[in-house]
Design an enzyme around this catalytic site. Structure first.
Site, mmCIF file in Angstrom:
data_model
loop_
_atom_site.group_PDB
_atom_site.id
_atom_site.type_symbol
_atom_site.label_atom_id
_atom_site.label_comp_id
_atom_site.label_asym_id
_atom_site.label_seq_id
_atom_site.Cartn_x
_atom_site.Cartn_y
_atom_site.Cartn_z
ATOM 1 N N GLU A 173 0.822 -1.223 0.000
ATOM 2 C CA GLU A 173 0.000 0.000 0.000
ATOM 3 C C GLU A 173 0.852 1.268 0.000
ATOM 4 O O GLU A 173 2.063 1.230 0.216
ATOM 5 C CB GLU A 173 -0.960 0.004 1.194
ATOM 6 C CG GLU A 173 -0.238 0.023 2.528
ATOM 7 C CD GLU A 173 -0.972 0.844 3.582
ATOM 8 O OE1 GLU A 173 -1.380 1.981 3.304
ATOM 9 O OE2 GLU A 173 -1.102 0.329 4.709
ATOM 10 N N LYS A 199 -4.929 11.057 1.125
ATOM 11 C CA LYS A 199 -5.171 9.745 1.712
ATOM 12 C C LYS A 199 -6.490 9.227 1.157
ATOM 13 O O LYS A 199 -7.542 9.839 1.358
ATOM 14 C CB LYS A 199 -5.214 9.858 3.242
ATOM 15 C CG LYS A 199 -5.520 8.539 3.941
ATOM 16 C CD LYS A 199 -5.515 8.707 5.457
ATOM 17 C CE LYS A 199 -6.216 7.550 6.144
ATOM 18 N NZ LYS A 199 -6.347 7.753 7.598
ATOM 19 N N LYS A 220 -3.091 -1.852 15.867
ATOM 20 C CA LYS A 220 -2.414 -0.995 16.841
ATOM 21 C C LYS A 220 -3.308 -0.707 18.027
ATOM 22 O O LYS A 220 -4.516 -0.537 17.879
ATOM 23 C CB LYS A 220 -2.086 0.347 16.192
ATOM 24 C CG LYS A 220 -0.662 0.461 15.763
ATOM 25 C CD LYS A 220 -0.380 1.812 15.211
ATOM 26 C CE LYS A 220 -0.725 1.985 13.779
ATOM 27 N NZ LYS A 220 -1.709 1.460 13.050
ATOM 28 N N SER A 257 -12.887 2.146 10.788
ATOM 29 C CA SER A 257 -12.201 2.239 9.494
ATOM 30 C C SER A 257 -12.949 1.490 8.401
ATOM 31 O O SER A 257 -13.458 0.374 8.614
ATOM 32 C CB SER A 257 -10.788 1.668 9.614
ATOM 33 O OG SER A 257 -10.159 1.697 8.344
ATOM 34 N N ALA A 258 -12.966 2.104 7.215
ATOM 35 C CA ALA A 258 -13.542 1.439 6.040
ATOM 36 C C ALA A 258 -12.733 0.210 5.631
ATOM 37 O O ALA A 258 -13.189 -0.578 4.807
ATOM 38 C CB ALA A 258 -13.633 2.428 4.876
ATOM 39 N N ASP A 259 -11.551 0.037 6.215
ATOM 40 C CA ASP A 259 -10.786 -1.197 5.966
ATOM 41 C C ASP A 259 -11.605 -2.420 6.368
ATOM 42 O O ASP A 259 -11.525 -3.475 5.732
ATOM 43 C CB ASP A 259 -9.485 -1.221 6.789
ATOM 44 C CG ASP A 259 -8.469 -0.171 6.352
ATOM 45 O OD1 ASP A 259 -8.687 0.487 5.315
ATOM 46 O OD2 ASP A 259 -7.455 -0.007 7.074
ATOM 47 N N VAL A 296 -5.538 0.628 3.188
ATOM 48 C CA VAL A 296 -5.764 -0.811 3.067
ATOM 49 C C VAL A 296 -7.026 -1.061 2.236
ATOM 50 O O VAL A 296 -7.017 -1.887 1.304
ATOM 51 C CB VAL A 296 -5.861 -1.468 4.462
ATOM 52 C CG1 VAL A 296 -6.395 -2.893 4.368
ATOM 53 C CG2 VAL A 296 -4.494 -1.457 5.145
ATOM 54 N N ASP A 343 -16.240 6.206 14.706
ATOM 55 C CA ASP A 343 -15.059 6.088 13.849
ATOM 56 C C ASP A 343 -14.632 4.626 13.740
ATOM 57 O O ASP A 343 -13.981 4.076 14.625
ATOM 58 C CB ASP A 343 -13.920 6.957 14.397
ATOM 59 C CG ASP A 343 -12.756 7.062 13.419
ATOM 60 O OD1 ASP A 343 -12.718 6.285 12.436
ATOM 61 O OD2 ASP A 343 -11.884 7.920 13.636
HETATM 62 N N1 PSU Z 1 -1.624 1.560 10.264
HETATM 63 C C1 PSU Z 1 -0.301 1.880 10.251
HETATM 64 N N2 PSU Z 1 0.166 2.753 9.351
HETATM 65 C C2 PSU Z 1 -0.637 3.292 8.428
HETATM 66 C C3 PSU Z 1 -2.022 2.920 8.431
HETATM 67 C C4 PSU Z 1 -2.469 2.065 9.366
HETATM 68 O O1 PSU Z 1 0.434 1.388 11.067
HETATM 69 O O2 PSU Z 1 -0.157 4.094 7.632
HETATM 70 C C5 PSU Z 1 -2.925 3.454 7.366
HETATM 71 C C6 PSU Z 1 -3.392 2.305 6.456
HETATM 72 O O3 PSU Z 1 -3.327 2.746 5.130
HETATM 73 C C7 PSU Z 1 -4.829 2.074 6.863
HETATM 74 C C8 PSU Z 1 -5.231 3.472 7.249
HETATM 75 O O4 PSU Z 1 -5.629 1.554 5.834
HETATM 76 O O5 PSU Z 1 -4.105 3.992 7.928
HETATM 77 C C9 PSU Z 1 -6.463 3.482 8.117
HETATM 78 O O6 PSU Z 1 -6.915 4.779 8.194
HETATM 79 P P1 PSU Z 1 -8.336 5.074 8.877
HETATM 80 O O7 PSU Z 1 -8.135 4.676 10.303
HETATM 81 O O8 PSU Z 1 -8.527 6.556 8.704
HETATM 82 O O9 PSU Z 1 -9.337 4.229 8.166
HETATM 83 MN MN MN Z 2 -11.571 6.665 10.611
#
Ligand code: PSU
Ligand code: MN
Length: 308
Positions: free
Chosen positions: A29, A90, A163, A144-146, A110, A142
């Site tokens: 990614e 992003k 994490k 994640s869309a992941d 992701v 909140d």
């Molecule tokens: N975890 C990490 N480093 C990162 C990310 C996650 O340790 O850079 C990034 C990944 O691309 C993941 C995104 O898909 O953060 C998730 O963002 P959000 O929580 O806004 O969905």
């Molecule tokens: Mn988010």
């Protein structure tokens, strides 16, 4: 690839060749490059990941959007550009169409990397950590869309777990609801990114790359659509002391609250603050866990290509 989407996409010849031959390919990614690590560590890490994937018998395909073009695999020059460019957006599922239409640079999360990998025919994807359910999500919503992408898109994500800036217990519950297999590789506990043990047992444990490949073969043969998370613990020698990393995370969460950081900004903010608070130690750990994931992803992809 012969559908209407292919006019937006450039596949690196080496990657296309490998896909045509049924060889192992591993997606990488780009949000981790533009928003996850500072320059030049990001460039270093991304380039080393590509080398490690090759050393483990697969072809790397770093996925990003450059000037409104989807790149399935990037050249060294493109990687250097991406690692230093300002104003890289992003880009998750919701952002993809706009970034392409407006001709912008986009770093794929992701979720977005899974979508693009899947369209190109790539089944395995190595990253650092996946997004999840944030702490306090009962108020902020909140999530994640992941996670929803993992429900539907047939790409296996090899990560070092989730994490502890996130709510790991709720993330695992949500993945259960979505029907996503969550595997701890070689241990019982689900890993927690900077540390090998999140304190939560993983729902599944698998000990070899070949067995992971077989599980995915069965899943997709059965048209049980969606991805899987393989939680690969950080190598012990690079793991951080839990008190140290958890203290930094608590402080980073406090600062995010005080500064009212929300939405897509929060993950990059927390990563950067944790890095500062640990004097860069978390960044070293981050790089090494990604290397481990790149190696395992290539091993799994290679084992899968034999089954196909
Ligand atoms: N975890 C990490 N480093 C990162 C990310 C996650 O340790 O850079 C990034 C990944 O691309 C993941 C995104 O898909 O953060 C998730 O963002 P959000 O929580 O806004 O969905
Ligand atoms: Mn988010």
């Amino acid at each position: 690839m012969s559908e209407s989407w292919d006019k937006y996409v450039d596949v690196l010849p080496e990657v296309q060749h490998a896909l045509n031959q049924g060889k192992a390919v591993v997606a990488l990614e780009s949000t981790i490059i533009s928003h996850g690590m500072p320059y030049p560590d990001n460039l270093d890490c991304a380039a080393n990941c590509e080398t490690i994937v090759r050393d483990h018998g697969a072809v790397p395909a770093t996925i990003a959007i450059l000037k409104g073009r989807v790149k399935i695999g990037v050249t060294r020059t493109e990687l250097e550009y991406l690692a230093q460019a300002k104003n890289v957006i992003k880009c998750s599922r919701r952002d993809l169409a706009a970034v392409l239409a407006l001709g912008q640079d986009g770093a794929t999360t992701v979720a977005a990397t899974m979508i693009l990998a899947n369209r190109a025919g790539i089944r395995f994807f190595a990253t650092g950590g996946v997004g999840g359910v944030h702490r306090g999500a009962e108020n902020s919503l909140d999530i994640s869309a992941d996670l929803t992408e993992l429900q539907t898109t047939d790409v296996c994500v090899i990560s070092a777990g989730v994490k502890s800036i996130l709510d790991i217990g709720r993330t695992l519950e949500y993945l259960e609801t979505l029907g996503v297999p969550v595997v701890a590789f070689g241990q019982d506990r689900f890993p927690a990114f900077y540390t090998p043990d999140s304190g939560f047992d993983a729902p599944l444990r698998i000990d070899t790359a070949a067995a992971v490949a077989r599980m995915l073969k069965v899943k997709w043969d059965f048209a049980l659509h969606g991805g899987a998370i393989i939680g690969n613990p950080i190598p012990r020698e690079y793991a951080m002391p839990p008190e140290r990393i958890n203290g930094a995370i608590e402080e980073a969460l406090c600062r995010a609250g005080a500064q009212k950081i929300t939405g897509k900004e929060i993950t990059p903010f927390l990563l950067d603050t944790v890095k500062q608070l640990t004097g860069g130690e978390s960044l070293e750990a981050n790089k090494h866990l990604v290397y481990g994931n790149a190696a395992l992803a290539a091993d799994i992809a290679a084992a899968f290509s034999v089954l196909e």
